[in-house]
Design a protein around this motif. Structure first.
Motif, PDB file in Angstrom:
ATOM      1  N   GLY A   1      38.467  -6.510 -73.906  1.00  0.00           N
ATOM      2  CA  GLY A   1      39.665  -6.986 -74.579  1.00  0.00           C
ATOM      3  C   GLY A   1      40.405  -8.109 -73.883  1.00  0.00           C
ATOM      4  O   GLY A   1      41.409  -8.602 -74.382  1.00  0.00           O
ATOM      5  N   VAL A   2      39.939  -8.552 -72.713  1.00  0.00           N
ATOM      6  CA  VAL A   2      40.620  -9.626 -71.977  1.00  0.00           C
ATOM      7  C   VAL A   2      39.933 -10.946 -72.285  1.00  0.00           C
ATOM      8  O   VAL A   2      38.736 -11.113 -72.046  1.00  0.00           O
ATOM      9  N   GLY A   3      40.703 -11.874 -72.830  1.00  0.00           N
ATOM     10  CA  GLY A   3      40.167 -13.186 -73.161  1.00  0.00           C
ATOM     11  C   GLY A   3      40.537 -14.223 -72.122  1.00  0.00           C
ATOM     12  O   GLY A   3      41.202 -13.932 -71.126  1.00  0.00           O
ATOM     13  N   ALA A   4      40.125 -15.448 -72.370  1.00  0.00           N
ATOM     14  CA  ALA A   4      40.397 -16.544 -71.435  1.00  0.00           C
ATOM     15  C   ALA A   4      41.756 -17.179 -71.675  1.00  0.00           C
ATOM     16  O   ALA A   4      42.225 -17.964 -70.859  1.00  0.00           O
TER      17      ALA A   4
ATOM     18  N   LYS B   1      38.873 -13.070 -61.895  1.00  0.00           N
ATOM     19  CA  LYS B   1      37.565 -12.721 -62.433  1.00  0.00           C
ATOM     20  C   LYS B   1      37.006 -11.476 -61.749  1.00  0.00           C
ATOM     21  O   LYS B   1      36.904 -11.434 -60.525  1.00  0.00           O
ATOM     22  N   GLY B   2      36.663 -10.479 -62.547  1.00  0.00           N
ATOM     23  CA  GLY B   2      36.007  -9.279 -62.033  1.00  0.00           C
ATOM     24  C   GLY B   2      36.961  -8.270 -61.417  1.00  0.00           C
ATOM     25  O   GLY B   2      38.061  -8.603 -60.983  1.00  0.00           O
ATOM     26  N   ALA B   3      36.507  -7.024 -61.389  1.00  0.00           N
ATOM     27  CA  ALA B   3      37.331  -5.932 -60.875  1.00  0.00           C
ATOM     28  C   ALA B   3      37.714  -6.120 -59.404  1.00  0.00           C
ATOM     29  O   ALA B   3      38.786  -5.694 -58.980  1.00  0.00           O
ATOM     30  N   ALA B   4      36.864  -6.773 -58.623  1.00  0.00           N
ATOM     31  CA  ALA B   4      37.164  -6.981 -57.203  1.00  0.00           C
ATOM     32  C   ALA B   4      38.402  -7.850 -57.005  1.00  0.00           C
ATOM     33  O   ALA B   4      39.057  -7.771 -55.960  1.00  0.00           O
ATOM     34  N   SER B   5      38.752  -8.664 -58.012  1.00  0.00           N
ATOM     35  CA  SER B   5      39.934  -9.531 -57.884  1.00  0.00           C
ATOM     36  C   SER B   5      41.223  -8.714 -57.808  1.00  0.00           C
ATOM     37  O   SER B   5      42.259  -9.227 -57.395  1.00  0.00           O
ATOM     38  N   MET B   6      41.165  -7.439 -58.177  1.00  0.00           N
ATOM     39  CA  MET B   6      42.358  -6.592 -58.142  1.00  0.00           C
ATOM     40  C   MET B   6      42.637  -6.017 -56.752  1.00  0.00           C
ATOM     41  O   MET B   6      43.732  -5.530 -56.493  1.00  0.00           O
ATOM     42  N   ASN B   7      41.669  -6.100 -55.847  1.00  0.00           N
ATOM     43  CA  ASN B   7      41.811  -5.463 -54.536  1.00  0.00           C
ATOM     44  C   ASN B   7      43.046  -5.866 -53.741  1.00  0.00           C
ATOM     45  O   ASN B   7      43.718  -5.002 -53.179  1.00  0.00           O
ATOM     46  N   PRO B   8      43.417  -7.164 -53.658  1.00  0.00           N
ATOM     47  CA  PRO B   8      44.604  -7.517 -52.865  1.00  0.00           C
ATOM     48  C   PRO B   8      45.888  -6.854 -53.377  1.00  0.00           C
ATOM     49  O   PRO B   8      46.766  -6.522 -52.583  1.00  0.00           O
ATOM     50  N   ILE B   9      46.005  -6.644 -54.672  1.00  0.00           N
ATOM     51  CA  ILE B   9      47.234  -6.079 -55.241  1.00  0.00           C
ATOM     52  C   ILE B   9      47.241  -4.554 -55.196  1.00  0.00           C
ATOM     53  O   ILE B   9      48.300  -3.939 -55.190  1.00  0.00           O
TER      54      ILE B   9
ATOM     55  N   VAL C   1      60.090  -2.561 -62.415  1.00  0.00           N
ATOM     56  CA  VAL C   1      59.024  -2.389 -63.385  1.00  0.00           C
ATOM     57  C   VAL C   1      57.835  -1.644 -62.788  1.00  0.00           C
ATOM     58  O   VAL C   1      57.631  -1.627 -61.569  1.00  0.00           O
ATOM     59  N   LYS C   2      57.062  -1.062 -63.673  1.00  0.00           N
ATOM     60  CA  LYS C   2      55.780  -0.469 -63.307  1.00  0.00           C
ATOM     61  C   LYS C   2      54.722  -1.488 -63.684  1.00  0.00           C
ATOM     62  O   LYS C   2      54.765  -2.053 -64.778  1.00  0.00           O
ATOM     63  N   ALA C   3      53.786  -1.735 -62.791  1.00  0.00           N
ATOM     64  CA  ALA C   3      52.768  -2.743 -63.048  1.00  0.00           C
ATOM     65  C   ALA C   3      51.388  -2.114 -63.191  1.00  0.00           C
ATOM     66  O   ALA C   3      51.064  -1.127 -62.536  1.00  0.00           O
ATOM     67  N   THR C   4      50.607  -2.722 -64.069  1.00  0.00           N
ATOM     68  CA  THR C   4      49.185  -2.459 -64.156  1.00  0.00           C
ATOM     69  C   THR C   4      48.498  -3.798 -63.914  1.00  0.00           C
ATOM     70  O   THR C   4      49.148  -4.833 -63.838  1.00  0.00           O
ATOM     71  N   LEU C   5      47.180  -3.752 -63.779  1.00  0.00           N
ATOM     72  CA  LEU C   5      46.416  -4.951 -63.456  1.00  0.00           C
ATOM     73  C   LEU C   5      45.356  -5.195 -64.522  1.00  0.00           C
ATOM     74  O   LEU C   5      44.813  -4.244 -65.093  1.00  0.00           O
ATOM     75  N   TYR C   6      45.072  -6.468 -64.795  1.00  0.00           N
ATOM     76  CA  TYR C   6      43.955  -6.784 -65.677  1.00  0.00           C
ATOM     77  C   TYR C   6      43.194  -7.972 -65.133  1.00  0.00           C
ATOM     78  O   TYR C   6      43.713  -8.740 -64.323  1.00  0.00           O
ATOM     79  N   HIS C   7      41.913  -8.082 -65.526  1.00  0.00           N
ATOM     80  CA  HIS C   7      41.048  -9.123 -64.982  1.00  0.00           C
ATOM     81  C   HIS C   7      40.057  -9.600 -66.026  1.00  0.00           C
ATOM     82  O   HIS C   7      39.773  -8.905 -67.006  1.00  0.00           O
ATOM     83  N   ALA C   8      39.539 -10.799 -65.798  1.00  0.00           N
ATOM     84  CA  ALA C   8      38.502 -11.351 -66.669  1.00  0.00           C
ATOM     85  C   ALA C   8      37.263 -10.475 -66.554  1.00  0.00           C
ATOM     86  O   ALA C   8      36.899 -10.037 -65.466  1.00  0.00           O
TER      87      ALA C   8
ATOM     88  N   ASP D   1      51.905  -6.367 -66.732  1.00  0.00           N
ATOM     89  CA  ASP D   1      50.472  -6.367 -66.456  1.00  0.00           C
ATOM     90  C   ASP D   1      50.151  -7.669 -65.732  1.00  0.00           C
ATOM     91  O   ASP D   1      50.359  -8.757 -66.277  1.00  0.00           O
ATOM     92  N   LEU D   2      49.676  -7.574 -64.507  1.00  0.00           N
ATOM     93  CA  LEU D   2      49.405  -8.742 -63.672  1.00  0.00           C
ATOM     94  C   LEU D   2      47.935  -9.128 -63.792  1.00  0.00           C
ATOM     95  O   LEU D   2      47.046  -8.290 -63.604  1.00  0.00           O
ATOM     96  N   TYR D   3      47.679 -10.408 -64.098  1.00  0.00           N
ATOM     97  CA  TYR D   3      46.313 -10.898 -64.208  1.00  0.00           C
ATOM     98  C   TYR D   3      45.819 -11.304 -62.826  1.00  0.00           C
ATOM     99  O   TYR D   3      46.431 -12.147 -62.154  1.00  0.00           O
ATOM    100  N   THR D   4      44.698 -10.704 -62.383  1.00  0.00           N
ATOM    101  CA  THR D   4      44.241 -10.912 -61.015  1.00  0.00           C
ATOM    102  C   THR D   4      43.097 -11.903 -60.866  1.00  0.00           C
ATOM    103  O   THR D   4      42.849 -12.377 -59.766  1.00  0.00           O
TER     104      THR D   4
END
Length: 127
Positions: free
Chosen positions: A27-30, A97-105, A16-23, A92-95
């Motif tokens: 458009g991203v809810g809880a 809170k915040g854009a910085a949460s995507m850094n490890p992935i 699969v191809k993955a994208t990332l999303y974060h709180a 789409d992988l949920y990382t």
């Protein structure tokens, strides 16, 4: 929540191809599409016509990534969300809170991840 995992004969797998999303992103809810709280580094949005919701997925490339609590990721993700742009062999992988949460992935090659269905869960994914 109950989880059934283990060896599944003829377990389906996908490249699969993955994208990332974060709180905090537009458009991203809880809550995920099951009405459960999204869980950082565990919730994955899928195309439910390819990967059934409530699937437990093992994504080997995520093993060893740093989790929000400082522990290392075991590679298990919970298909509890869907997204309008998630079609076919795309996840789409949920990382967290915040854009910085995507850094490890971000260090992964998100164009080619391997996801294998290793089980199913009932209720909501574990927090």
């Amino acid at each position: 929540m109950s989880v059934i995992t283990g060896t599944m004969p003829n377990a389906p797998g996908w490249n699969v191809k993955a994208t990332l999303y974060h709180a905090g992103a537009k458009g991203v809810g809880a809550l995920d599409s099951l009405g459960c709280k999204v869980v950082a580094m565990r919730t994955v949005a899928v195309d439910k016509t390819l990967i059934p919701r409530r699937s437990v997925l093992f994504i080997k490339e995520t093993v060893g990534l740093k989790m929000p609590d400082g522990k290392l990721h075991d590679g298990y993700w919970y298909a509890s969300d869907v997204g309008g742009a998630i079609k076919g062999k795309r996840i789409d992988l949920y990382t967290g809170k915040g854009a910085a949460s995507m850094n490890p992935i971000k260090k992964l090659n998100l164009a080619t991840l391997s996801a294998v269905k290793v089980g199913e869960f009932k209720g909501c994914p574990p927090a």
